[in-house]
Design an enzyme around this catalytic site. Structure first.
Site, short mmCIF file in Angstrom:
data_model
loop_
_atom_site.label_atom_id
_atom_site.label_comp_id
_atom_site.label_asym_id
_atom_site.label_seq_id
_atom_site.Cartn_x
_atom_site.Cartn_y
_atom_site.Cartn_z
N LYS A 40 0.98 -1.27 -0.01
CA LYS A 40 0.04 0.05 -0.24
C LYS A 40 1.14 1.36 0.10
O LYS A 40 2.19 1.03 0.20
CB LYS A 40 -0.95 0.04 1.14
N TYR A 263 14.06 31.81 3.79
CA TYR A 263 12.92 32.49 4.20
C TYR A 263 12.67 32.72 5.78
O TYR A 263 13.34 31.89 6.46
CB TYR A 263 11.53 31.59 4.10
#
Length: 366
Positions: A40, A263
């Protein structure tokens, strides 16, 4: 998201390591036990189709999360059993039956909805889910399971299996594990028509509680070479981490004392130093909280300075390396190593999440 083949950031997946990891677990469990490979979430970021094909000779079937993941394997030519671990609603049954996909049914409400929608289950293969203490999905008593099995048979379904999932099999304290195990055993003993397949063993149960295995196991994280407990429990045998992550320096410069990086200007240089830019960021699953962690360049740990951006991060270098110099984010570089579990510990999370967050923008190379 499109895979970015025209940049140096790649994940390398060692399929042979995955095959050997599965073989190691299979040597550790009782003979005759059926093996499901859990693929999965794109095989925990390793590539579901490629992993499934590599394991085809070794496993009896596959476990996925939902119908789309199952259909992807069928469309790729995988013809062995595929079990959907999540709940598939009755209105999606036709595709499951047409593609011989086994579904999980976890409640009597599901039967009520199927009858309300006049859904037939002829040809449907089913495993029943028991909630032995995980608290997500599943039935809680033998009475409920007996009623569900009878109802499914009335609708034409073939109930092939019954299973549960342990919440704490990867922890040193096995109190909760034993409570769940006894609950499940008692429920199974109360069944009037027990399905032929009974399974409860995930990766952790298969390696640390192999004496409790029923007649099938579901191997997930251990197949990819990672310890299900992170660093809490020692592995009984060695595993090979199958995925490495690497990139290259695309920009190198010197900054001066007082210069800021990234940033928010969260990093300020205290002296002149070299800074390298690496083309990977949080859009790739290299999350913003990795500021302060280190990657490997030329066998040296280099700290990530400044905030991780969407597409790039910056690292402190010991010298002016040439553009194209290899940067290792997961894996080995000149006898030094960074594991997925190292990253998980830094993020205060689990190694599963680190792998699953690696986005499909990163090409997988096999």
């Amino acid at each position: 998201m499109i895979s970015s083949f025209h940049r140096p950031t790649v994940a390398r997946v060692n399929l042979q390591a995955i095959k050997e990891n599965v073989a190691s677990v299979q040597k550790h469990i009782p003979l005759g036990v059926k093996t499901y490979a859990v693929v999965k979430a794109d095989a925990y970021g390793h590539g579901a189709v490629q992993v499934s094909k590599a394991l085809l000779p070794q496993v009896d079937g596959y476990c996925v999360s939902n119908l789309d993941e199952a259909l992807q394997l069928r469309q790729a030519g995988i013809d062995k059993e595929i079990l959907i671990l999540g709940v598939l609603l009755p209105n999606e049954l036709e595709l499951a039956v047409a593609n011989a996909i086994t579904v999980t049914i976890a409640s009597l409400d599901w039967i009520a909805l199927a009858r309300l929608e006049k859904k037939e289950c002829q040809g449907l293969k089913v495993h029943v889910k028991v909630d032995s203490g995980m608290g997500r999905i599943g039935l809680r008593s033998s009475k409920e399971v007996n009623l569900l099995i009878d109802s499914l048979k009335e609708l034409g379904a073939d109930v092939e299996g019954i299973f549960t999932h342990f919440a704490t099999a990867d922890e040193a304290d096995d109190t909760k594990f034993n409570q769940q195990l006894q609950f499940f055993k008692k429920l199974i003993a109360g069944l009037e028509d027990k399905p032929r397949l009974v399974h409860a063993s995930n990766s952790a149960t298969s390696i640390w509680h192999s004496d409790t295995i029923f007649n099938a196991v579901r191997l997930g994280i251990v197949s990819y070479g990672l310890n299900p407990s992170g660093s809490d429990l020692s592995l009984p045998f060695p595993l090979q981490e199958a995925l490495s992550l690497e990139s290259s320096l695309v920009h190198v410069k010197m900054i001066s004392a007082g210069d800021t990086v990234g940033y928010g200007a969260t990093y300020t240089a205290k002296k002149s130093e070299y800074v390298g830019t690496v083309p990977i960021g949080y859009a790739d699953g290299w999350t913003r909280n990795m500021q302060g962690f280190s990657v490997l360049v030329d066998g040296q740990f280099c700290e990530i300075i400044g905030r991780v951006s969407m597409d790039q991060l910056t690292i402190r270098l010991s010298k002016a390396y040439p553009l194209g110099t290899k940067v290792t984010l997961i894996g080995s570089n000149q006898q030094k190593n960074i594991s997925t579990t190292d990253i998980a510990n830094y993020r205060n999370t689990i190694n599963y999440e680190v792998l699953c967050l690696l986005s499909d923008r990163i090409p997988r190379i096999y």
